[in-house]
Design an enzyme around this catalytic site. Structure first.
Site, PDB file in Angstrom:
ATOM      1  N   TYR A 100       2.231  -2.883 -32.018  1.00 42.82           N
ATOM      2  CA  TYR A 100       2.483  -1.664 -32.779  1.00 42.82           C
ATOM      3  C   TYR A 100       1.911  -1.679 -34.194  1.00 42.82           C
ATOM      4  O   TYR A 100       1.679  -0.623 -34.776  1.00 42.82           O
ATOM      5  CB  TYR A 100       3.996  -1.398 -32.858  1.00 42.82           C
ATOM      6  N   GLU A 128       1.103   1.822 -39.238  1.00 41.67           N
ATOM      7  CA  GLU A 128       2.043   0.759 -39.575  1.00 41.67           C
ATOM      8  C   GLU A 128       3.249   1.442 -40.219  1.00 41.67           C
ATOM      9  O   GLU A 128       3.179   2.616 -40.576  1.00 41.67           O
ATOM     10  CB  GLU A 128       1.391  -0.289 -40.486  1.00 41.67           C
ATOM     11  N   ASP A 130       4.756   1.856 -43.017  1.00 39.96           N
ATOM     12  CA  ASP A 130       4.688   2.612 -44.266  1.00 39.96           C
ATOM     13  C   ASP A 130       3.502   3.566 -44.340  1.00 39.96           C
ATOM     14  O   ASP A 130       3.384   4.343 -45.294  1.00 39.96           O
ATOM     15  CB  ASP A 130       4.628   1.652 -45.464  1.00 39.96           C
ATOM     16  N   SER A 132       1.917   6.136 -41.772  1.00 41.90           N
ATOM     17  CA  SER A 132       1.901   6.791 -40.470  1.00 41.90           C
ATOM     18  C   SER A 132       2.151   8.280 -40.661  1.00 41.90           C
ATOM     19  O   SER A 132       2.537   8.719 -41.741  1.00 41.90           O
ATOM     20  CB  SER A 132       2.973   6.194 -39.546  1.00 41.90           C
ATOM     21  N   ILE A 133       1.926   9.046 -39.615  1.00 41.88           N
ATOM     22  CA  ILE A 133       2.170  10.492 -39.665  1.00 41.88           C
ATOM     23  C   ILE A 133       3.657  10.730 -39.467  1.00 41.88           C
ATOM     24  O   ILE A 133       4.208  10.410 -38.418  1.00 41.88           O
ATOM     25  CB  ILE A 133       1.339  11.231 -38.601  1.00 41.88           C
ATOM     26  N   ARG A 135       7.098  12.697 -38.846  1.00 46.06           N
ATOM     27  CA  ARG A 135       7.513  13.902 -38.113  1.00 46.06           C
ATOM     28  C   ARG A 135       8.227  14.906 -39.022  1.00 46.06           C
ATOM     29  O   ARG A 135       8.221  16.101 -38.765  1.00 46.06           O
ATOM     30  CB  ARG A 135       8.408  13.523 -36.938  1.00 46.06           C
ATOM     31  N   GLU A 169       5.646   8.940 -30.610  1.00 44.39           N
ATOM     32  CA  GLU A 169       6.839   9.797 -30.707  1.00 44.39           C
ATOM     33  C   GLU A 169       6.909  10.540 -32.044  1.00 44.39           C
ATOM     34  O   GLU A 169       7.962  10.639 -32.663  1.00 44.39           O
ATOM     35  CB  GLU A 169       8.114   8.973 -30.495  1.00 44.39           C
ATOM     36  N   ASP A 210      10.248  10.998 -23.893  1.00 42.85           N
ATOM     37  CA  ASP A 210      10.512  11.784 -22.680  1.00 42.85           C
ATOM     38  C   ASP A 210      11.596  12.822 -22.988  1.00 42.85           C
ATOM     39  O   ASP A 210      12.736  12.692 -22.546  1.00 42.85           O
ATOM     40  CB  ASP A 210      10.933  10.834 -21.551  1.00 42.85           C
ATOM     41  N   ARG A 215       8.512  18.161 -23.230  1.00 41.45           N
ATOM     42  CA  ARG A 215       7.722  17.301 -22.343  1.00 41.45           C
ATOM     43  C   ARG A 215       6.434  17.978 -21.855  1.00 41.45           C
ATOM     44  O   ARG A 215       5.322  17.449 -22.031  1.00 41.45           O
ATOM     45  CB  ARG A 215       8.566  16.870 -21.153  1.00 41.45           C
ATOM     46  N   GLU A 268       6.071   2.721 -22.604  1.00 42.77           N
ATOM     47  CA  GLU A 268       7.262   1.868 -22.672  1.00 42.77           C
ATOM     48  C   GLU A 268       8.115   2.190 -21.454  1.00 42.77           C
ATOM     49  O   GLU A 268       8.178   3.348 -21.032  1.00 42.77           O
ATOM     50  CB  GLU A 268       8.107   2.144 -23.923  1.00 42.77           C
TER      51      GLU A 268
END
Length: 526
Positions: A100, A128, A130, A132-133, A135, A169, A210, A215, A268
């Site tokens: 990751y 990583e 700190d 990241s995109i 949400r 996610e 999920d 979905r 996963e």
């Protein structure tokens, strides 16, 4: 004598053979239609993998007193980790690991070569913790773009890099579907970066949760239009314990992804409501009902941590202890023998089914208009050529507090990003520090400039005397900012927030005055 030369020749040949075998090249995996294939044998490839990311416990950080370069552990840069775990990964019959976070400044040669020699591919997340995109406050900016490019540049020379995840996610329910345009833009730009560099065409995809509300829309969104993901992963936890293909939801998901245009797999899986986990879903995933649709999956995860998803426990002295889950997974992966097809057979039978972009609704609000590719040259002008420069603040809330206050006094529409309407300001691709410097400088342009001091002057900001020597490409940027400073603000700020920041400078001046008075009184009494 001849006998002696014979043995010398034989030893020499064995040394050459051993040297060659220690650097075996693993054929890259390629995506054709909705399946993966080995680029050398042309046989279909199924991911039989596991998530592989150790983490540092909080008590470990405080106990050892070491200041670490990153807040994550890169297992592919530390041979004491990867070489220790390799025998156990081989024992599990794993052919892929998902990592990751990696440190692109470190060397990964030994671990990647060892994994390649063991027939193990690597799926890498580009972000990583700190960088990241987000949400909640999504942006596709120069800082995240640079991070993604750094990972690609550091890892794309390895043939056993299977692909990159541009996000994990990011949209996880109906409240944050507006974050998806930023992830899709990152896929577009990273694919362009790979194509412009001397690398092979490493696939770039996305890993989703999920969620029943989003979905279908999410899946269609990432493969519709001009810029599509090369593969699609789903973090799937519907099968728990001794469930079944029909009772778990696997049958419904398989029907939904039938004829999906790109490879789809479980990024996963491994529900842990029953422990030890029997992993009975493995037989279904690699069986005849699911293999026409799915390209395998990755168990979550290798290391046992507080969330209790591991198959091994690593002690403080580095000893690896196999848990009961390990034995079940070893057995199930060992039995999994999915039926493969050749690429020629696949291309003869596969029908490309392009998906339409989802319509907006109460459950889906993401725009099909994507943010622009981040422009680092333009954004550097905000960091170096403005009168008021922001320091790097410690957290996102600190930035938000300042933006809330300043954007009530100047027009901040040029830094705003709207993933619902598809509206992206001229400087929306710059990082938070650059954006704050921009808006603070607008306040300065609208104020009395004779004091050579920035508004809200304190330790978080400083006045840039060099800014008035701006020349070249940045001159046009600065001139446009000066003009935009005249625009009226589009936001309002609460009276409490206004009072908090307007008094902030006064408070510092008062404390300075008190210190001077105290010093004066002390001198009088000497």
């Amino acid at each position: 004598m001849l006998f002696k030369y014979y043995w010398v020749s034989l030893i020499f040949l064995r040394l050459i053979s051993a040297q060659n075998s220690s650097s075996v090249k693993l054929a890259p995996i390629e995506a054709y239609g909705n399946k993966f294939f080995n680029s050398k044998t042309k046989e279909q490839f199924f991911i039989k993998g596991i998530a592989y990311q150790p983490s540092r416990a909080l008590d470990e950080v405080s106990a050892d007193g070491i200041i670490y370069e990153t807040n994550y552990i890169d297992p592919l840069a530390d041979t004491s980790i990867c070489l220790r775990d390799l025998p156990y990964l081989k024992k599990l019959h794993v052919n892929t690991v998902r990592v990751y976070s990696i440190d692109p400044t470190k060397n990964h040669d030994e671990c990647m070569e060892a994994f390649a020699n063991a027939g193990i591919y690597v799926l890498l997340d580009l972000s990583e913790p700190d960088v990241s995109i987000s949400r909640d406050f999504p942006t596709w900016d120069v800082q995240i773009f640079q991070r993604y490019k750094d990972v690609v540049d550091a890892m794309s020379t390895y043939d056993n890099v299977l692909g990159y995840f541009a996000g994990n996610e990011v949209t996880n329910d109906k409240t944050n579907t507006d974050a998806s345009p930023f992830v899709k833009a990152s896929i577009r730009d990273i694919k362009k970066h790979i194509a412009s560099a001397p690398y092979r065409n490493v696939p770039v995809g996305y890993s989703t949760n999920d969620d029943s509300d989003t979905r279908d829309s999410l899946a269609n969104y990432f493969v519709c239009g001009e810029f599509e993901a090369d593969f699609y992963g789903i973090n799937m936890y519907e099968w728990c314990g001794y469930s079944s293909y029909g009772g778990s939801g696997y049958r419904e998901r398989t029907m939904e992804f039938k004829n999906f245009p790109v490879p789809v797999f479980f990024s996963e899986f491994g529900c842990n409501s029953v422990r030890p986990r029997p992993f009975t879903e493995v037989g279904a995933l690699y069986g005849p009902l699911m293999t026409p649709v799915w390209s395998g999956g990755l168990v979550y995860m290798y290391f046992e941590e507080e969330n209790e998803y591991g198959v091994v426990k690593v002690t403080k002295n580095g000893q690896v202890i196999e848990l009961e889950d390990f034995k079940y997974l070893q057995n199930e992966f060992g039995k999994a023998k999915p039926k493969t097809i050749t690429i020629q057979k696949h291309l003869e039978n596969h029908k490309s089914t392009k998906r339409k972009c989802p319509q907006k609704s109460m459950l889906w609000k993401a725009s099909i208009d994507l943010p622009p590719q981040p422009d680092s040259d333009k954004c550097k002008c905000l960091e170096e050529n403005l009168p008021c420069i922001s320091s790097s603040l410690k957290d996102s809330q600190s930035y938000k507090n300042y933006f809330d206050y300043i954007c009530a006094q100047v027009d901040c529409s040029d830094i705003e990003s709207n993933g619902v309407d598809g509206q992206y300001g001229k400087y929306s691709d710059c990082n938070a520090k650059q954006k704050l410097s921009l808006q603070l400088s607008k306040l300065y342009y609208n104020s009395d400039k004779n004091n050579n001091e920035c508004p809200l002057s304190n330790k978080d900001f400083y006045f840039n005397f060099k800014s008035y020597k701006t020349k070249g490409k940045c001159e046009a940027v600065v001139n446009s900012i000066k003009e935009s400073a005249k625009s009226k603000p589009t936001k309002k700020v609460s009276e409490d927030k206004n009072e908090e920041f307007s008094n902030k400078g006064n408070e510092e001046k008062i404390w300075s005055l008190l210190l001077v008075l105290t010093a004066g009184i002390y001198v009088l009494f000497l």
